[in-house]
Design a protein around this motif. Structure first.
Motif, PDB file in Angstrom:
ATOM      1  N   GLU A   6       0.848  -1.200   0.000  1.00 51.80           N
ATOM      2  CA  GLU A   6       0.000   0.000   0.000  1.00 51.80           C
ATOM      3  C   GLU A   6       0.880   1.246   0.000  1.00 51.80           C
ATOM      4  OE1 GLU A   6      -3.370   0.223  -0.151  1.00 51.80           O
ATOM      5  OE2 GLU A   6      -3.498  -1.954  -0.322  1.00 51.80           O
ATOM      6  N   ILE A   7       0.714   2.073  -1.029  1.00 50.07           N
ATOM      7  CA  ILE A   7       1.423   3.348  -1.134  1.00 50.07           C
ATOM      8  C   ILE A   7       0.362   4.405  -1.418  1.00 50.07           C
ATOM      9  CG2 ILE A   7       3.153   4.682  -2.397  1.00 50.07           C
ATOM     10  CD1 ILE A   7       4.461   2.040  -3.199  1.00 50.07           C
ATOM     11  N   PRO A   8       0.356   5.511  -0.682  1.00 49.99           N
ATOM     12  CA  PRO A   8      -0.628   6.558  -0.959  1.00 49.99           C
ATOM     13  C   PRO A   8      -0.574   6.984  -2.431  1.00 49.99           C
ATOM     14  CG  PRO A   8       0.522   7.011   1.090  1.00 49.99           C
ATOM     15  CD  PRO A   8       1.224   5.851   0.440  1.00 49.99           C
ATOM     16  N   ASP A   9      -1.742   7.204  -3.016  1.00 51.47           N
ATOM     17  CA  ASP A   9      -1.835   7.504  -4.444  1.00 51.47           C
ATOM     18  C   ASP A   9      -0.923   8.637  -4.914  1.00 51.47           C
ATOM     19  OD1 ASP A   9      -3.537   5.435  -5.036  1.00 51.47           O
ATOM     20  OD2 ASP A   9      -5.358   6.649  -4.804  1.00 51.47           O
ATOM     21  N   PRO A  10      -0.869   9.783  -4.219  1.00 53.36           N
ATOM     22  CA  PRO A  10       0.007  10.857  -4.717  1.00 53.36           C
ATOM     23  C   PRO A  10       1.484  10.436  -4.793  1.00 53.36           C
ATOM     24  CG  PRO A  10      -1.476  11.699  -3.030  1.00 53.36           C
ATOM     25  CD  PRO A  10      -1.624  10.205  -3.042  1.00 53.36           C
ATOM     26  N   ILE A  11       1.917   9.663  -3.800  1.00 52.67           N
ATOM     27  CA  ILE A  11       3.311   9.207  -3.794  1.00 52.67           C
ATOM     28  C   ILE A  11       3.518   8.156  -4.875  1.00 52.67           C
ATOM     29  CG2 ILE A  11       5.093   8.051  -2.428  1.00 52.67           C
ATOM     30  CD1 ILE A  11       3.736   9.310   0.067  1.00 52.67           C
ATOM     31  N   ALA A  12       2.567   7.242  -5.012  1.00 50.85           N
ATOM     32  CA  ALA A  12       2.666   6.201  -6.048  1.00 50.85           C
ATOM     33  C   ALA A  12       2.719   6.829  -7.433  1.00 50.85           C
ATOM     34  CB  ALA A  12       1.488   5.242  -5.947  1.00 50.85           C
ATOM     35  N   GLN A  13       1.919   7.847  -7.660  1.00 49.92           N
ATOM     36  CA  GLN A  13       1.929   8.523  -8.966  1.00 49.92           C
ATOM     37  C   GLN A  13       3.268   9.212  -9.217  1.00 49.92           C
ATOM     38  OE1 GLN A  13      -1.516  11.034  -8.684  1.00 49.92           O
ATOM     39  NE2 GLN A  13      -2.941   9.322  -8.927  1.00 49.92           N
ATOM     40  N   ARG A  14       3.826   9.827  -8.174  1.00 50.95           N
ATOM     41  CA  ARG A  14       5.136  10.486  -8.322  1.00 50.95           C
ATOM     42  C   ARG A  14       6.223   9.456  -8.606  1.00 50.95           C
ATOM     43  NH1 ARG A  14       5.717  13.242  -3.486  1.00 50.95           N
ATOM     44  NH2 ARG A  14       7.186  11.728  -2.663  1.00 50.95           N
ATOM     45  N   LEU A  15       6.190   8.339  -7.892  1.00 51.27           N
ATOM     46  CA  LEU A  15       7.172   7.284  -8.141  1.00 51.27           C
ATOM     47  C   LEU A  15       6.994   6.695  -9.532  1.00 51.27           C
ATOM     48  CD1 LEU A  15       7.155   5.437  -4.698  1.00 51.27           C
ATOM     49  CD2 LEU A  15       8.894   7.011  -5.591  1.00 51.27           C
ATOM     50  N   ASP A  16       5.764   6.543  -9.961  1.00 47.17           N
ATOM     51  CA  ASP A  16       5.494   6.006 -11.296  1.00 47.17           C
ATOM     52  C   ASP A  16       6.060   6.927 -12.378  1.00 47.17           C
ATOM     53  OD1 ASP A  16       4.260   3.794 -12.706  1.00 47.17           O
ATOM     54  OD2 ASP A  16       2.865   5.303 -13.500  1.00 47.17           O
ATOM     55  N   ARG A  17       5.938   8.217 -12.167  1.00 45.93           N
ATOM     56  CA  ARG A  17       6.519   9.167 -13.141  1.00 45.93           C
ATOM     57  C   ARG A  17       8.044   9.086 -13.132  1.00 45.93           C
ATOM     58  NH1 ARG A  17       2.449  12.444 -11.109  1.00 45.93           N
ATOM     59  NH2 ARG A  17       3.866  13.572  -9.748  1.00 45.93           N
ATOM     60  N   ALA A  18       8.625   8.910 -11.954  1.00 43.52           N
ATOM     61  CA  ALA A  18      10.091   8.875 -11.831  1.00 43.52           C
ATOM     62  C   ALA A  18      10.668   7.542 -12.284  1.00 43.52           C
ATOM     63  CB  ALA A  18      10.492   9.154 -10.384  1.00 43.52           C
ATOM     64  N   TRP A  19      10.006   6.444 -11.961  1.00 44.88           N
ATOM     65  CA  TRP A  19      10.556   5.105 -12.195  1.00 44.88           C
ATOM     66  C   TRP A  19       9.883   4.329 -13.305  1.00 44.88           C
ATOM     67  CZ3 TRP A  19      10.471   3.087  -6.465  1.00 44.88           C
ATOM     68  CH2 TRP A  19      11.470   3.722  -5.737  1.00 44.88           C
ATOM     69  N   GLY A  20       8.720   4.770 -13.725  1.00 43.83           N
ATOM     70  CA  GLY A  20       7.958   3.938 -14.650  1.00 43.83           C
ATOM     71  C   GLY A  20       7.118   2.967 -13.854  1.00 43.83           C
ATOM     72  N   ASP A  21       7.220   1.705 -14.122  1.00 49.23           N
ATOM     73  CA  ASP A  21       6.429   0.663 -13.470  1.00 49.23           C
ATOM     74  C   ASP A  21       6.920   0.442 -12.037  1.00 49.23           C
ATOM     75  OD1 ASP A  21       5.030  -1.576 -12.696  1.00 49.23           O
ATOM     76  OD2 ASP A  21       5.606  -2.784 -14.419  1.00 49.23           O
ATOM     77  N   VAL A  22       6.188   0.984 -11.061  1.00 51.64           N
ATOM     78  CA  VAL A  22       6.593   0.893  -9.657  1.00 51.64           C
ATOM     79  C   VAL A  22       6.647  -0.564  -9.194  1.00 51.64           C
ATOM     80  CG1 VAL A  22       5.984   1.509  -7.283  1.00 51.64           C
ATOM     81  CG2 VAL A  22       5.726   3.188  -9.105  1.00 51.64           C
ATOM     82  N   SER A  23       5.691  -1.369  -9.610  1.00 54.82           N
ATOM     83  CA  SER A  23       5.681  -2.780  -9.205  1.00 54.82           C
ATOM     84  C   SER A  23       6.948  -3.490  -9.665  1.00 54.82           C
ATOM     85  CB  SER A  23       4.456  -3.496  -9.791  1.00 54.82           C
ATOM     86  OG  SER A  23       3.285  -2.955  -9.259  1.00 54.82           O
ATOM     87  N   ARG A  24       7.330  -3.246 -10.905  1.00 56.30           N
ATOM     88  CA  ARG A  24       8.547  -3.869 -11.447  1.00 56.30           C
ATOM     89  C   ARG A  24       9.773  -3.379 -10.687  1.00 56.30           C
ATOM     90  NH1 ARG A  24      10.534  -8.078 -14.695  1.00 56.30           N
ATOM     91  NH2 ARG A  24      12.645  -7.498 -15.258  1.00 56.30           N
ATOM     92  N   ARG A  25       9.811  -2.086 -10.421  1.00 62.10           N
ATOM     93  CA  ARG A  25      10.965  -1.511  -9.714  1.00 62.10           C
ATOM     94  C   ARG A  25      11.108  -2.122  -8.320  1.00 62.10           C
ATOM     95  NH1 ARG A  25      14.615   2.972 -10.298  1.00 62.10           N
ATOM     96  NH2 ARG A  25      15.868   2.848  -8.430  1.00 62.10           N
ATOM     97  N   LEU A  26       9.992  -2.261  -7.613  1.00 60.16           N
ATOM     98  CA  LEU A  26      10.044  -2.870  -6.286  1.00 60.16           C
ATOM     99  C   LEU A  26      10.509  -4.317  -6.360  1.00 60.16           C
ATOM    100  CD1 LEU A  26       6.805  -1.401  -4.671  1.00 60.16           C
ATOM    101  CD2 LEU A  26       9.178  -0.847  -4.080  1.00 60.16           C
ATOM    102  N   LEU A  27      10.007  -5.058  -7.351  1.00 58.80           N
ATOM    103  CA  LEU A  27      10.441  -6.444  -7.539  1.00 58.80           C
ATOM    104  C   LEU A  27      11.943  -6.504  -7.797  1.00 58.80           C
ATOM    105  CD1 LEU A  27       9.832  -9.460  -7.853  1.00 58.80           C
ATOM    106  CD2 LEU A  27       9.332  -8.999 -10.279  1.00 58.80           C
ATOM    107  N   GLU A  28      12.440  -5.624  -8.666  1.00 63.04           N
ATOM    108  CA  GLU A  28      13.874  -5.591  -8.969  1.00 63.04           C
ATOM    109  C   GLU A  28      14.702  -5.300  -7.719  1.00 63.04           C
ATOM    110  OE1 GLU A  28      14.285  -2.756 -12.138  1.00 63.04           O
ATOM    111  OE2 GLU A  28      13.740  -4.239 -13.671  1.00 63.04           O
ATOM    112  N   MET A  29      14.227  -4.362  -6.903  1.00 68.66           N
ATOM    113  CA  MET A  29      14.961  -4.007  -5.688  1.00 68.66           C
ATOM    114  C   MET A  29      14.997  -5.184  -4.707  1.00 68.66           C
ATOM    115  SD  MET A  29      13.533  -0.125  -5.327  1.00 68.66           S
ATOM    116  CE  MET A  29      14.379   0.296  -3.828  1.00 68.66           C
ATOM    117  N   ILE A  30      13.884  -5.885  -4.569  1.00 67.99           N
ATOM    118  CA  ILE A  30      13.826  -7.043  -3.668  1.00 67.99           C
ATOM    119  C   ILE A  30      14.744  -8.152  -4.165  1.00 67.99           C
ATOM    120  CG2 ILE A  30      12.336  -8.916  -2.867  1.00 67.99           C
ATOM    121  CD1 ILE A  30      10.060  -6.771  -2.784  1.00 67.99           C
ATOM    122  N   VAL A  31      14.686  -8.426  -5.463  1.00 68.84           N
ATOM    123  CA  VAL A  31      15.501  -9.498  -6.035  1.00 68.84           C
ATOM    124  C   VAL A  31      16.994  -9.164  -5.927  1.00 68.84           C
ATOM    125  CG1 VAL A  31      16.066 -10.699  -8.189  1.00 68.84           C
ATOM    126  CG2 VAL A  31      13.683 -10.365  -7.532  1.00 68.84           C
ATOM    127  N   ALA A  32      17.361  -7.914  -6.223  1.00 69.82           N
ATOM    128  CA  ALA A  32      18.764  -7.505  -6.122  1.00 69.82           C
ATOM    129  C   ALA A  32      19.267  -7.650  -4.686  1.00 69.82           C
ATOM    130  CB  ALA A  32      18.940  -6.069  -6.613  1.00 69.82           C
TER     131      ALA A  32
END
Length: 88
Positions: A6-32
């Protein structure tokens, strides 16, 4: 396994603009991080992230600032393999 974060919508939208696919980015960070801690292998990194090759997996780890887990036993094995190729 599916995990929901759960990420608040305004923050999720900002991260999505900065990173693209937030779900993918989080998965990559966990796997790394799991690889860095020795919890998963390079083959498992490749499988989880559905990467096409070992080289792509190594490039991903490099991009994430993670060094390959390469111990003395692997080095000795590589030296022995190199010696066999040179003898041919």
């Amino acid at each position: 396994m599916q995990i929901t974060v759960e990420i608040p919508d305004p923050i999720a939208q900002r991260l999505d603009r900065a990173w693209g696919d937030v779900s993918r980015r989080l998965l990559e960070m966990i796997v790394a991080d799991a690889y860095r801690c020795g919890e998963v292998s390079t083959a498992e990194v490749r499988q989880i992230l559905q990467l096409q090759s070992r080289q792509e997996t190594h490039a991903f780890l490099k991009r994430m600032g993670v060094y390959l887990n390469y111990d003395e036993a692997e080095l000795a094995q590589d030296i022995q393999t190199l010696g066999k190729f040179r003898a041919q």
